[in-house]
Scaffold this motif. Structure first.
Motif, PDB file in Angstrom:
ATOM      1  N   ARG A  74     -14.278  36.332  36.476  1.00 52.15           N
ATOM      2  CA  ARG A  74     -14.367  35.236  35.511  1.00 52.15           C
ATOM      3  C   ARG A  74     -15.806  34.747  35.339  1.00 52.15           C
ATOM      4  O   ARG A  74     -16.244  34.443  34.232  1.00 52.15           O
ATOM      5  CB  ARG A  74     -13.449  34.094  35.958  1.00 52.15           C
ATOM      6  N   LYS A  75     -16.570  34.699  36.430  1.00 53.30           N
ATOM      7  CA  LYS A  75     -17.986  34.325  36.344  1.00 53.30           C
ATOM      8  C   LYS A  75     -18.764  35.386  35.560  1.00 53.30           C
ATOM      9  O   LYS A  75     -19.613  35.063  34.723  1.00 53.30           O
ATOM     10  CB  LYS A  75     -18.594  34.188  37.740  1.00 53.30           C
ATOM     11  N   ARG A  76     -18.503  36.645  35.857  1.00 58.25           N
ATOM     12  CA  ARG A  76     -19.156  37.766  35.171  1.00 58.25           C
ATOM     13  C   ARG A  76     -18.913  37.677  33.661  1.00 58.25           C
ATOM     14  O   ARG A  76     -19.825  37.886  32.860  1.00 58.25           O
ATOM     15  CB  ARG A  76     -18.630  39.091  35.727  1.00 58.25           C
ATOM     16  N   ASN A  77     -17.700  37.331  33.263  1.00 55.78           N
ATOM     17  CA  ASN A  77     -17.385  37.210  31.841  1.00 55.78           C
ATOM     18  C   ASN A  77     -18.247  36.149  31.157  1.00 55.78           C
ATOM     19  O   ASN A  77     -18.655  36.314  30.008  1.00 55.78           O
ATOM     20  CB  ASN A  77     -15.906  36.879  31.641  1.00 55.78           C
ATOM     21  N   GLY A 105     -13.179  28.208  22.703  1.00 54.87           N
ATOM     22  CA  GLY A 105     -11.855  28.791  22.477  1.00 54.87           C
ATOM     23  C   GLY A 105     -11.510  29.861  23.492  1.00 54.87           C
ATOM     24  O   GLY A 105     -10.933  30.891  23.153  1.00 54.87           O
ATOM     25  N   LEU A 106     -11.863  29.610  24.750  1.00 52.97           N
ATOM     26  CA  LEU A 106     -11.695  30.609  25.812  1.00 52.97           C
ATOM     27  C   LEU A 106     -10.637  30.187  26.817  1.00 52.97           C
ATOM     28  O   LEU A 106     -10.403  29.008  27.043  1.00 52.97           O
ATOM     29  CB  LEU A 106     -13.024  30.813  26.543  1.00 52.97           C
ATOM     30  N   SER A 107     -10.069  31.156  27.456  1.00 54.91           N
ATOM     31  CA  SER A 107      -9.042  30.933  28.464  1.00 54.91           C
ATOM     32  C   SER A 107      -9.662  30.658  29.836  1.00 54.91           C
ATOM     33  O   SER A 107     -10.593  31.352  30.249  1.00 54.91           O
ATOM     34  CB  SER A 107      -8.155  32.175  28.560  1.00 54.91           C
ATOM     35  N   LEU A 108      -9.114  29.666  30.520  1.00 54.15           N
ATOM     36  CA  LEU A 108      -9.530  29.406  31.907  1.00 54.15           C
ATOM     37  C   LEU A 108      -9.241  30.610  32.804  1.00 54.15           C
ATOM     38  O   LEU A 108      -9.915  30.818  33.804  1.00 54.15           O
ATOM     39  CB  LEU A 108      -8.800  28.184  32.458  1.00 54.15           C
ATOM     40  N   ALA A 109      -8.264  31.394  32.431  1.00 54.75           N
ATOM     41  CA  ALA A 109      -7.900  32.566  33.231  1.00 54.75           C
ATOM     42  C   ALA A 109      -8.951  33.667  33.166  1.00 54.75           C
ATOM     43  O   ALA A 109      -8.974  34.542  34.032  1.00 54.75           O
ATOM     44  CB  ALA A 109      -6.548  33.129  32.766  1.00 54.75           C
ATOM     45  N   ASP A 110      -9.830  33.615  32.174  1.00 58.29           N
ATOM     46  CA  ASP A 110     -10.807  34.687  31.999  1.00 58.29           C
ATOM     47  C   ASP A 110     -12.269  34.262  32.114  1.00 58.29           C
ATOM     48  O   ASP A 110     -13.154  35.114  32.168  1.00 58.29           O
ATOM     49  CB  ASP A 110     -10.600  35.368  30.649  1.00 58.29           C
ATOM     50  N   TYR A 111     -12.543  32.957  32.145  1.00 54.93           N
ATOM     51  CA  TYR A 111     -13.920  32.475  32.175  1.00 54.93           C
ATOM     52  C   TYR A 111     -14.065  31.327  33.157  1.00 54.93           C
ATOM     53  O   TYR A 111     -13.315  30.356  33.085  1.00 54.93           O
ATOM     54  CB  TYR A 111     -14.371  32.015  30.780  1.00 54.93           C
ATOM     55  N   ALA A 112     -15.038  31.452  34.069  1.00 51.90           N
ATOM     56  CA  ALA A 112     -15.311  30.395  35.052  1.00 51.90           C
ATOM     57  C   ALA A 112     -16.789  30.049  34.995  1.00 51.90           C
ATOM     58  O   ALA A 112     -17.646  30.902  35.255  1.00 51.90           O
ATOM     59  CB  ALA A 112     -14.935  30.855  36.460  1.00 51.90           C
TER      60      ALA A 112
END
Length: 162
Positions: A74-77, A105-112
């Protein structure tokens, strides 16, 4: 203000810690140096180094969990999307009235937007890859990556204050 100082320091780190080239051999060396730095601190983390979509180095040290690898992804994304370290993105959005995820407009599941992922740049290029550590508090994840990169590249950078 410490917040603004940290953002300026991170921007300088990102501008300074660039490569002349980057490949699997460099990823291997940096990955092992990160592991050694973590072991010296009696710490455990996931270390993940990618060039584009290709994983060049990945280790989940003893004491980590699958969640650490998810945080690394998620950090890498975030780095790949924003072309800057995940810690800088998190700090820049810390006091926003609209969250980073809502704004983009991003998902918490994919971006940290938590510290620990740093862009790989060759010269003045954009982000070509990422070096990520996940397992310590976010500021420490960021600091360990910066410290190892500075040593590897033979460069001096200002560290974030404690």
């Amino acid at each position: 203000m410490v917040f603004d100082d940290d953002l300026a320091i991170i921007a300088a780190q990102e501008a300074t810690l660039t490569f002349t080239h980057f490949d699997a051999d460099i990823a291997w060396v940096i990955g092992h140096q990160l592991r050694d730095a973590l072991l010296a601190r009696n710490a455990a983390a996931v270390i993940d180094i990618c060039l584009g979509d290709q994983t060049l180095f990945h280790i989940a040290m003893p004491g980590t969990a699958a969640a650490n690898a998810e945080w690394a992804r998620r950090k890498r994304n975030v780095v790949r999307l924003m072309n800057q370290s995940s810690y800088a993105v998190g700090l820049a959005h810390a006091h926003a009235t609209v969250s980073f995820h809502e704004k983009m407009g991003l998902s918490l599941a994919d971006y940290a937007i938590h510290g620990g992922s740093f862009p790989i740049r060759i010269g003045n290029s954009g982000c070509l890859g990422t070096i990520t550590v996940s397992g310590l508090p976010q500021r420490e994840d960021h600091a360990i990556v910066v410290g190892v990169l500075a040593k590897y590249l033979g460069k001096t950078v200002q560290e974030l204050s404690a």
